[in-house]
Write a protein that holds these residues in place. Structure first.
Motif, PDB file in Angstrom:
ATOM      1  N   SER A 281      70.621 -27.848 -24.629  1.00 41.92           N
ATOM      2  CA  SER A 281      71.410 -26.884 -23.855  1.00 41.92           C
ATOM      3  C   SER A 281      71.623 -25.565 -24.585  1.00 41.92           C
ATOM      4  O   SER A 281      72.084 -24.593 -23.985  1.00 41.92           O
ATOM      5  CB  SER A 281      72.769 -27.487 -23.486  1.00 41.92           C
ATOM      6  OG  SER A 281      73.605 -27.624 -24.621  1.00 41.92           O
ATOM      7  N   TYR A 282      71.296 -25.507 -25.863  1.00 38.53           N
ATOM      8  CA  TYR A 282      71.464 -24.274 -26.627  1.00 38.53           C
ATOM      9  C   TYR A 282      70.148 -23.498 -26.700  1.00 38.53           C
ATOM     10  O   TYR A 282      69.137 -23.887 -26.152  1.00 38.53           O
ATOM     11  CB  TYR A 282      71.937 -24.602 -28.047  1.00 38.53           C
ATOM     12  CG  TYR A 282      73.290 -25.275 -28.104  1.00 38.53           C
ATOM     13  CD1 TYR A 282      74.440 -24.584 -27.772  1.00 38.53           C
ATOM     14  CD2 TYR A 282      73.416 -26.601 -28.495  1.00 38.53           C
ATOM     15  CE1 TYR A 282      75.687 -25.189 -27.819  1.00 38.53           C
ATOM     16  CE2 TYR A 282      74.654 -27.223 -28.552  1.00 38.53           C
ATOM     17  CZ  TYR A 282      75.789 -26.508 -28.210  1.00 38.53           C
ATOM     18  OH  TYR A 282      77.018 -27.122 -28.261  1.00 38.53           O
ATOM     19  N   PHE A 283      70.201 -22.349 -27.391  1.00 38.40           N
ATOM     20  CA  PHE A 283      69.016 -21.578 -27.763  1.00 38.40           C
ATOM     21  C   PHE A 283      68.287 -20.941 -26.575  1.00 38.40           C
ATOM     22  O   PHE A 283      67.066 -20.828 -26.584  1.00 38.40           O
ATOM     23  CB  PHE A 283      68.036 -22.452 -28.569  1.00 38.40           C
ATOM     24  CG  PHE A 283      68.689 -23.244 -29.658  1.00 38.40           C
ATOM     25  CD1 PHE A 283      69.249 -22.604 -30.750  1.00 38.40           C
ATOM     26  CD2 PHE A 283      68.788 -24.621 -29.588  1.00 38.40           C
ATOM     27  CE1 PHE A 283      69.882 -23.329 -31.758  1.00 38.40           C
ATOM     28  CE2 PHE A 283      69.417 -25.355 -30.582  1.00 38.40           C
ATOM     29  CZ  PHE A 283      69.957 -24.706 -31.674  1.00 38.40           C
ATOM     30  N   GLY A 284      69.032 -20.543 -25.577  1.00 39.94           N
ATOM     31  CA  GLY A 284      68.365 -19.862 -24.481  1.00 39.94           C
ATOM     32  C   GLY A 284      69.324 -19.355 -23.439  1.00 39.94           C
ATOM     33  O   GLY A 284      70.534 -19.587 -23.506  1.00 39.94           O
ATOM     34  N   PRO A 285      68.808 -18.646 -22.420  1.00 42.89           N
ATOM     35  CA  PRO A 285      69.644 -18.029 -21.402  1.00 42.89           C
ATOM     36  C   PRO A 285      70.084 -19.022 -20.342  1.00 42.89           C
ATOM     37  O   PRO A 285      69.512 -20.106 -20.206  1.00 42.89           O
ATOM     38  CB  PRO A 285      68.708 -16.997 -20.783  1.00 42.89           C
ATOM     39  CG  PRO A 285      67.369 -17.652 -20.863  1.00 42.89           C
ATOM     40  CD  PRO A 285      67.375 -18.397 -22.174  1.00 42.89           C
ATOM     41  N   TYR A 286      71.064 -18.631 -19.599  1.00 42.79           N
ATOM     42  CA  TYR A 286      71.467 -19.424 -18.440  1.00 42.79           C
ATOM     43  C   TYR A 286      70.351 -19.364 -17.412  1.00 42.79           C
ATOM     44  O   TYR A 286      69.835 -18.296 -17.103  1.00 42.79           O
ATOM     45  CB  TYR A 286      72.765 -18.870 -17.866  1.00 42.79           C
ATOM     46  CG  TYR A 286      73.414 -19.768 -16.847  1.00 42.79           C
ATOM     47  CD1 TYR A 286      73.816 -21.047 -17.199  1.00 42.79           C
ATOM     48  CD2 TYR A 286      73.623 -19.338 -15.539  1.00 42.79           C
ATOM     49  CE1 TYR A 286      74.432 -21.883 -16.269  1.00 42.79           C
ATOM     50  CE2 TYR A 286      74.234 -20.161 -14.611  1.00 42.79           C
ATOM     51  CZ  TYR A 286      74.631 -21.435 -14.979  1.00 42.79           C
ATOM     52  OH  TYR A 286      75.237 -22.260 -14.059  1.00 42.79           O
ATOM     53  N   LEU A 287      69.951 -20.526 -16.890  1.00 42.46           N
ATOM     54  CA  LEU A 287      68.791 -20.619 -15.997  1.00 42.46           C
ATOM     55  C   LEU A 287      69.170 -21.038 -14.585  1.00 42.46           C
ATOM     56  O   LEU A 287      68.319 -21.490 -13.822  1.00 42.46           O
ATOM     57  CB  LEU A 287      67.765 -21.611 -16.581  1.00 42.46           C
ATOM     58  CG  LEU A 287      67.232 -21.250 -17.970  1.00 42.46           C
ATOM     59  CD1 LEU A 287      66.344 -22.349 -18.515  1.00 42.46           C
ATOM     60  CD2 LEU A 287      66.467 -19.935 -17.935  1.00 42.46           C
ATOM     61  N   GLY A 288      70.431 -20.883 -14.228  1.00 43.87           N
ATOM     62  CA  GLY A 288      70.856 -21.234 -12.885  1.00 43.87           C
ATOM     63  C   GLY A 288      71.924 -22.304 -12.909  1.00 43.87           C
ATOM     64  O   GLY A 288      72.149 -22.973 -13.915  1.00 43.87           O
ATOM     65  N   GLY A 289      72.587 -22.494 -11.778  1.00 44.96           N
ATOM     66  CA  GLY A 289      73.659 -23.464 -11.676  1.00 44.96           C
ATOM     67  C   GLY A 289      73.173 -24.815 -11.211  1.00 44.96           C
ATOM     68  O   GLY A 289      71.976 -25.097 -11.182  1.00 44.96           O
ATOM     69  N   SER A 290      74.118 -25.668 -10.827  1.00 43.19           N
ATOM     70  CA  SER A 290      73.775 -27.040 -10.439  1.00 43.19           C
ATOM     71  C   SER A 290      72.896 -27.084  -9.206  1.00 43.19           C
ATOM     72  O   SER A 290      72.232 -28.090  -8.942  1.00 43.19           O
ATOM     73  CB  SER A 290      75.051 -27.851 -10.195  1.00 43.19           C
ATOM     74  OG  SER A 290      75.849 -27.241  -9.199  1.00 43.19           O
TER      75      SER A 290
END
Length: 538
Positions: A281-290
């Motif tokens: 879950s770390y090391f990157g951007p938010y990729l969208g919600g549920s």
């Protein structure tokens, strides 16, 4: 020495959690003491020791990675004390994570060692004792690197003790080395199958001696001893896998893994959104919600790679594409389900530093692109970009296409030691032992697998090795310890982390905030008021 320890008031919880963990196995509902005296009961107690690794490594990554040259917050804030140092104090968010979880592991180990003297004698009992001593040593090693000298406890404690002493860092290292040396003589010499074996012990001994060698109390032979143990762990094995193969999902127990924290779907099935680990879950951007669950992984948008981290890779380095998801399909997981060369339209591309204007034009004219395709030019997709989703480049090494959407759902193993790391430990140890030729040889094994030109003797210094460790181990839980060990934390963090200046490290009495503070709760609960806080936080 006084018996130790509630530390953060967790001793009672430790004992309860062990019993809870074993209750599923205790079908006869016997008391814990009776149960642990049987072969199956003691095996369950050993398994409880392995389970403690999940609490240490499977939860927050901030104490391992924050506040370094490689990672910084994106859109989501990290604990400010750990990430930026200015607000770092004994009550700071997250500063107790290793203290709390490592002491739980130590008490679980002490419980098992206590019952090992009373339990049913079996052919594998000596090996199990060695495994437990390795796990205890690992916990103490995390503590002494993070906080310096801490309270040593080796006794089984069945009631709270609220007064404890602080041992010196040198005494803690002595205990670690004793535990590991004894473990080496008893654990299995076979291949890694989830349990501690001799190579895991040799790898950790190499890292312990390497780290101790930098300390004021280090011995003149520590670096050469570290090199010897690293070579023992390498045992002539080459890096035969490609870097992509090394990190392919479902290949977590590959031939280069020396020791890891074990996960699988069945082990978290009772609560799959809580019992998995957070590494993916770390090391990157938010990729969208549920609403995109099944299409993209959960990302926290923190511990994103810095500009410096991205600048370390060259065009011929196969670790660039094996580490980063530099090309994103409309459905992120189609990279794994359909393959990277599927021809599916691309929604985001993260440009590497070596791209020319001609390369950029060629890319957008020769690839299938979605209507809303976004081209992220180099210099615009590091941690310092804090605006929209997909804006920072994702690290893909830890992707788990089978995980449910959520922060703690990954069932990928967390690799703690692997062969590429062992080669780099050997390189650093040989360099510090004044044998640069052998150091260069060990380092170039790693570079050869990456497809890059071999380093030359004139290149080799501790900064070069730290850069190589960054490329090889990005996202793995080593970086803060690497910089602290080598005395490079202040220099590199202030140079390459966009929120850190050198003055952020200034602490009380002119001391630098290198060691983390002893958590305030531990000090408050301790009736021994002579237990000193680390100097920078007084």
């Amino acid at each position: 020495m006084k018996k130790i320890i509630t530390i953060l008031g967790f001793l009672g919880l430790i004992l309860t959690s062990c019993s809870d963990y074993l209750e599923e196995e205790n079908l006869a509902n016997a008391t814990a003491e009776t149960f642990y005296l049987t072969e199956s009961g003691f095996e369950s107690l050993v398994n409880a020791n392995y389970a403690q690794l999940r609490e240490i490594y499977g939860e927050e990554a901030f104490m391992f990675c924050s506040g370094t040259d490689l990672y910084a917050p994106g859109r989501t804030e990290e604990p400010p004390g750990l990430s930026q140092y200015t607000q770092l104090n004994a009550s700071s968010e997250g500063v107790d994570h290793i203290y709390r979880t490592a002491y739980k592991a130590i008490q679980t180990a002490n419980t098992a060692l206590y019952y090992s003297e009373q339990t049913e004698q079996t052919t594998n009992l000596a090996a199990r004792i060695g495994e437990i001593k390795y796990l205890r040593a690992n916990a103490y090693f995390l503590l002494v690197q993070t906080y310096g000298g801490v309270g040593i406890v080796t006794d089984f404690i069945d009631s709270p003790v609220l007064e404890f002493d602080r041992s010196s860092a040198e005494e803690v290292y002595d205990l670690i080395i004793t535990d590991l040396t004894e473990a080496l003589g008893s654990v299995s010499s076979g291949d890694f199958s989830g349990r501690v074996n001799q190579r895991a012990v040799q790898h950790l001994l190499a890292k312990v001696y390497l780290t101790k060698g930098y300390e004021s109390f280090g011995s003149s032979t520590d670096f050469s001893t570290a090199a010897d143990y690293a070579d023992d762990a390498i045992n002539g094995q080459a890096l035969n896998l490609t870097f992509e193969e090394l990190w392919t999902p479902k290949n977590d127990k590959n031939e280069e893994v020396i020791f890891s924290v074990q996960y699988d779907g069945s082990s978290i099935s009772t609560d799959p959104t809580v019992l998995g680990n957070r590494q993916a879950s770390y090391f990157g951007p938010y990729l969208g919600g549920s609403e995109v669950a099944g299409d993209a992984p959960f990302r926290t948008y923190n511990l994103c790679p810095t500009d410096f981290a991205l600048s370390l890779y060259t065009e011929d380095d196969t670790r660039w594409e094996a580490t980063f998801m530099n090309e994103v399909f409309e459905r992120y997981f189609d990279y794994y389900d359909e393959g990277p060369d599927s021809g599916l339209p691309i929604t985001d591309f993260y440009e590497p530093q070596w791209f020319t204007t001609a390369d950029s034009l060629a890319y957008v004219t020769t690839h299938a692109l979605t209507q809303d395709f976004e081209y992220h030019s180099y210099g615009t997709h590091s941690a310092q970009v804090v605006s929209l989703d997909y804006e920072t480049i994702p690290v893909k090494k830890f992707d788990d296409p089978e995980a449910q959407f959520g922060e703690e759902t990954s069932t990928r193993d967390i690799i703690l030691s692997r062969l590429g790391d062992t080669y780099l430990i050997a390189a650093e140890a040989y360099l510090q032992a004044s044998d640069p030729t052998t150091a260069l040889n060990r380092l170039n094994v790693v570079r050869q697998r990456a497809g890059v030109a071999p380093a030359e003797i004139g290149d080799l210094d501790i900064d070069y090795i730290l850069d190589e460790r960054a490329r090889e181990l990005l996202g793995e839980y080593h970086r803060w310890f690497d910089l602290k060990r080598t005395g490079k934390l202040v220099e590199r963090a202030s140079l390459h982390h966009y929120l850190i200046q050198e003055g952020n490290f200034a602490g009380a009495g002119g001391e630098l905030k290198i060691l983390r503070p002893i958590p305030q709760k531990a000090l408050d609960l301790n009736l021994n008021k002579d237990f000193a806080q680390n100097p920078a936080y007084n």
